[in-house]
Scaffold this active site. Structure first.
Site, PDB file in Angstrom:
ATOM      1  N   ASP A 230    -118.203 -93.017  33.331  1.00  0.00           N
ATOM      2  CA  ASP A 230    -119.797 -93.446  32.251  1.00  0.00           C
ATOM      3  C   ASP A 230    -120.696 -93.148  33.841  1.00  0.00           C
ATOM      4  O   ASP A 230    -121.497 -93.747  33.079  1.00  0.00           O
ATOM      5  CB  ASP A 230    -119.496 -94.376  31.565  1.00  0.00           C
ATOM      6  CG  ASP A 230    -118.747 -93.980  30.564  1.00  0.00           C
ATOM      7  OD1 ASP A 230    -118.587 -92.824  30.369  1.00  0.00           O
ATOM      8  OD2 ASP A 230    -117.810 -95.039  29.520  1.00  0.00           O
ATOM      9  N   GLU A 231    -120.815 -93.068  35.143  1.00  0.00           N
ATOM     10  CA  GLU A 231    -121.380 -92.997  35.895  1.00  0.00           C
ATOM     11  C   GLU A 231    -122.484 -92.101  36.571  1.00  0.00           C
ATOM     12  O   GLU A 231    -122.696 -91.760  37.344  1.00  0.00           O
ATOM     13  CB  GLU A 231    -121.220 -93.498  37.481  1.00  0.00           C
ATOM     14  CG  GLU A 231    -120.280 -95.565  36.478  1.00  0.00           C
ATOM     15  CD  GLU A 231    -122.018 -96.788  37.085  1.00  0.00           C
ATOM     16  OE1 GLU A 231    -122.769 -95.609  37.373  1.00  0.00           O
ATOM     17  OE2 GLU A 231    -121.499 -97.041  36.457  1.00  0.00           O
TER      18      GLU A 231
END
Length: 286
Positions: A230-231
Site C-alpha cells: 500500500d505504498e
C-alpha cells in the site's frame, strides 16, 4: 473532407527552453491540429510533463512515419515518450477475490464503452464470480492461493498475462499480497484499489481501523503497485463523509462507491495516457 484521425503524444523530460515550441512546431510541420494540450513544469525537480492530443488527415503508415520523424526531437530533449491512437483500447486483466463491486463496475463500464479498455480475462483465488465474468464472454481463471502454493500461483498468473497480452493488471479488491518478485515484475502496469484514504489505515481491515479512530471521512485510493504494501504511487482518491453512528459494517458499505469511482478514474487516466510516473509520485494531466 478526408478522414480525420487523432493521436495522443505523451512525454516527460528534463526542463529546458523551447521544448513545447519544438513539439507544437513538429505538429504544424506535419499538418496536425492540436485538440488538447496540457503540461506541468515541476520546477523543483526540473522536469516537464506534457500530453498533447492532435488530429489530422489519415495517411498510409501515418503512425510509423510520425514516430520516425519525432525521434530526432525526442533525442534532442532526452524525452521519455509514447505515441498512440486516441481511443485505442488497453488490454486489461482484472484480479479479484470475494468482493465484486469493483469488478462489476469495471465490466459494466467496459460493456457500455465508458472506459477505453478490453478486459482480456479475470483471475480470482475464489470461484464465486465465474458466471458473472462468463456472462460478459470473458475468460475466468480460478487460481487458488495458499502460503505454500503462492510461487506456483504467481507463475500461473504470469502465464495468463503473457497468453492474454494484458497491458495493464487491475487488482479490483484482490485480497492477496503480491510477492516482491511479482510486484517488481509488474511495476508501472498494475493498479490496486485500497479501501482507505492512504497513507492512513494501510494493510488489512482498514474500515475497522478507521472506526477505532473515530474518523469522520472514509475513502479509497487507487495506486500503482510496488514492493511495499500500500505504498505505491497514488493515482486517484475519493472520500465520503461519515459520523459517529457508523460502525465497521456501515463504513464498509459507505466506502464501496468511493472504491469504484477511484479505481475507474485511475484506470481511465492510465489508459488515456494522462498518468506520468516519476519516482514514488504521479503527475496526472486531466
Amino acid at each position: 473532407m478526408s478522414e480525420q484521425v487523432r493521436h495522443v503524444l505523451t512525454l516527460q523530460c528534463p526542463e529546458g527552453m523551447g521544448i513545447v515550441h519544438a513539439v507544437t512546431g513538429f505538429l504544424v510541420e506535419h499538418q496536425r491540429t492540436i485538440v488538447e494540450l496540457k503540461q506541468y513544469d515541476d520546477m523543483a525537480a526540473g522536469r516537464l510533463f506534457l500530453r498533447v492530443e492532435f488530429a489530422g488527415d489519415a495517411e498510409p503508415d501515418l503512425m510509423s512515419s510520425l514516430r520516425e520523424a519525432f525521434t530526432d526531437v525526442a533525442e534532442k530533449y532526452q524525452m521519455d515518450w509514447q505515441l498512440r491512437e486516441r481511443g485505442e483500447k488497453t488490454k486489461v486483466l482484472i484480479m479479484v477475490s470475494k468482493f465484486d463491486h469493483c469488478l462489476n463496475d469495471l465490466l459494466f463500464r467496459m460493456h457500455t464503452g465508458d472506459l477505453p479498455i478490453e478486459v482480456v480475462g479475470v483471475v480470482s483465488n475464489h470461484p464465486d464470480h465465474r458466471s458473472l465474468v462468463e456472462w460478459y464472454g470473458i475468460d475466468f481463471h480460478h487460481i487458488p492461493v495458499t502460503k505454500e502454493t503462492k510461487p506456483e500461483a504467481e507463475a500461473q498468473l504470469l502465464e495468463v498475462i503473457d497468453a492474454t497480452g494484458a497491458e495493464l493488471v487491475v487488482l479490483a479488491r484482490y485480497m492477496q499480497v503480491l510477492s516482491d518478485h511479482l510486484a517488481t515484475e509488474l511495476t508501472g502496469k498494475t493498479i490496486n484499489i485500497h479501501h482507505s484514504f492512504l497513507p492512513s489505515f494501510k494493510g488489512a481491515k482498514p474500515y475497522h481501523q478507521a472506526w477505532e479512530r473515530g474518523v469522520k471521512t472514509v475513502g479509497a485510493t487507487a495506486h500503482y503497485v510496488n514492493s511495499e504494501l500500500d505504498e505505491g504511487p497514488i493515482i486517484a482518491q475519493q472520500v465520503v463523509e461519515v459520523d459517529h453512528t457508523y460502525g465497521p459494517k456501515e463504513l464498509t458499505a459507505a466506502g464501496r462507491d468511493s472504491e469504484c469511482k477511484a479505481l475507474s478514474d485511475a484506470v481511465r487516466w492510465h489508459c488515456e495516457g494522462r498518468v506520468f510516473l516519476y519516482g514514488n509520485r504521479t503527475v496526472v494531466l486531466r
